[in-house]
Design a protein around this motif. Sequence first.
Motif, mmCIF file in Angstrom:
data_model
loop_
_atom_site.group_PDB
_atom_site.id
_atom_site.type_symbol
_atom_site.label_atom_id
_atom_site.label_comp_id
_atom_site.label_asym_id
_atom_site.label_seq_id
_atom_site.Cartn_x
_atom_site.Cartn_y
_atom_site.Cartn_z
ATOM 1 N N SER A 183 -0.806 3.176 -12.438
ATOM 2 C CA SER A 183 -0.946 3.922 -11.186
ATOM 3 C C SER A 183 -0.099 5.175 -11.276
ATOM 4 N N TYR A 231 -8.108 -6.381 -6.739
ATOM 5 C CA TYR A 231 -8.296 -7.783 -7.133
ATOM 6 C C TYR A 231 -9.619 -7.923 -7.876
ATOM 7 N N PHE A 237 0.072 -0.148 1.392
ATOM 8 C CA PHE A 237 -0.269 -0.372 -0.018
ATOM 9 C C PHE A 237 -1.766 -0.611 -0.198
ATOM 10 N N ARG A 266 -4.206 -2.638 -3.026
ATOM 11 C CA ARG A 266 -4.205 -3.576 -4.151
ATOM 12 C C ARG A 266 -5.611 -3.765 -4.679
ATOM 13 N N ASN A 320 -1.252 -2.562 -8.011
ATOM 14 C CA ASN A 320 -0.703 -2.375 -6.669
ATOM 15 C C ASN A 320 -0.091 -0.989 -6.582
ATOM 16 N N LYS A 321 -0.355 -0.287 -5.466
ATOM 17 C CA LYS A 321 0.237 1.037 -5.252
ATOM 18 C C LYS A 321 0.685 1.119 -3.807
ATOM 19 N N SER A 322 1.968 1.401 -3.591
ATOM 20 C CA SER A 322 2.488 1.496 -2.226
ATOM 21 C C SER A 322 2.913 2.930 -1.940
ATOM 22 N N ALA A 333 -3.105 -9.922 -8.182
ATOM 23 C CA ALA A 333 -3.568 -8.530 -8.087
ATOM 24 C C ALA A 333 -3.615 -7.869 -9.462
#
Length: 581
Positions: A265, A201, A197, A199, A215-217, A212
Amino acid sequence: MAPSTPLLTVRGSEGLYMVNGPPHFTESTVLPRESGKNCKVYTFSKDGTLFAWNNGEKVNIISVTNKGLLHSFDVPKAVCLEFSPNNTVLATWQPYTASKDGTAGVPNLQLYDVKTGTCLKSFIQKKMQNWCPSWSDDEIICARNVNNEVHFFENNNFNTIANKLHLQKVNDFNLSPGSQPYKVAVYVPGSKGAPSFVRLYQYPNFAGPQAALANKSFFKADKVTMLWNKKATAVLVIASTDVDKTGASYYGEQTLHYIATNGESAVVQLPKNGPIYDVVWNSSSTEFCAVYGFMPAKATVFNLKCDPVFDFGTGPRNAAFYSPHGHILVLAGFGNLRGQMEVWDVKNYKLISKPVASDSTYFAWCPDGEHILTATCAPRLRVNNGYKVWHYTGSILHKYDVPSNGELWQVSWQPFLDGVFPAKTIMYQAVPSEVPSEEPKPATAYRPPALRNKPATNSKLHEDEPPQNMKPHPGGDKPLSKTALKNQRKHEAKRAAKQEARSDLAPAPTPQSEPRNTITQSASGDPEVDKKIKNLKKKLKAIEQLKEQAASGKQLEKNQLEKIQKETALLRELEDLELGI
């Protein structure tokens, strides 16, 4: 007063020296030529006023404007140099060596005060990758990645860690450009079935699960490249795997992801399968260009909704370079390609020129936004070393070839701050030049000996796609993609052929003939084929729904992403069935 022309710095077997930029191209007196082959590295400050280099004995700093030596540091083994954004600190790095008795080695990353020449701090930095600390543009904060943590220092006080961002197995980070509020993108690789992932910040808000910004996983990622836009509102993430498990590519697999600081995202949907060679932001921060797909590669400009704006079609290219002002885009094919460049007017999407820089290993825009530098450098290529300065309209203004027994290792422009050179109106007519243009020999396809005395055929290995404006027309629907248009033409031709065949076979009507019962026939005449077509269309409809969900920012499961990747194969199968192949 007009700004001076950027200098060119040249490093090679002939030594280290500077050349005045266009239109003069004479050797500059700013730096007395360092003869010999001992110069390992050089760098300019961000504004181009300071210059540092290692001559094999010392690291020296000179003022480019005053032509005077400022400091010399006793770091003969330094192979990396970098100035902080405001010229406050010079960072030097030399290869790390551990002691023979197993104790920790001597610190190999030094931070020197440019004003006083004193060493502010020394660190142990074992890896050359990401060796240099990252500063914010105003130098208020500075960050380093140390043992699963990102350490933050404030106001160049390196004796006190002001803040820490702790995430297990933090592999990489990228500080945003610009001033406050500062943002940082961090990458954590996946392990034991957990996804990787990235993130975002905002400094210094790192605590808690809700800290965060975004977030992208993703599962398919052995390494990532994170690219902030200039306004620090979004990051593009190129996720790469070392091995393509499907066997489709030697280069592994790449996917492109978009992450915005407002929490949005998306996966950027690339219409052609294959490697992602290059991705670049325009300086406007409102669009980006991606070069991707098996050769001949496609190049497409996307907006912040990840919708295609303009498709440049296919061509021999693997790199993209926006001009400093963002008004010109160069698409180029370097490395194992023959060096063809396409220079485009970004506003009107009009082709300006198509020069060819054969055997080039390096490309750089001049800060004035008018000139281009291409070079053939060792060790990538050890023959035909030299450099050329072009005008973007395709004219070669200056050319230098290194003697046959010599090598060129590095050449680059003196940088300038944004706004120093104003943007000029784009020209389409090639500017005059005293350097003769080099007409490349036309490339001919290889023909085996058995076919060389026979007439050539018109068969092609691939069908070239022309450029296409992807913007929706006013009051009209979104234009069809290339594949959809191609399929539409084939289906229309098939339909016309069927109607013609039916009219030829149908018996002439007679007055005595009685009306026959109308029987509903299938499109193909084969119920099994019709069933397959129906199932394929159902799958494609489901894929379209998944793509819409991904575009809206929804996180898709692994099996759903795999379904999307099968779209091209399903379209091809459907096309073959409908055409009766």
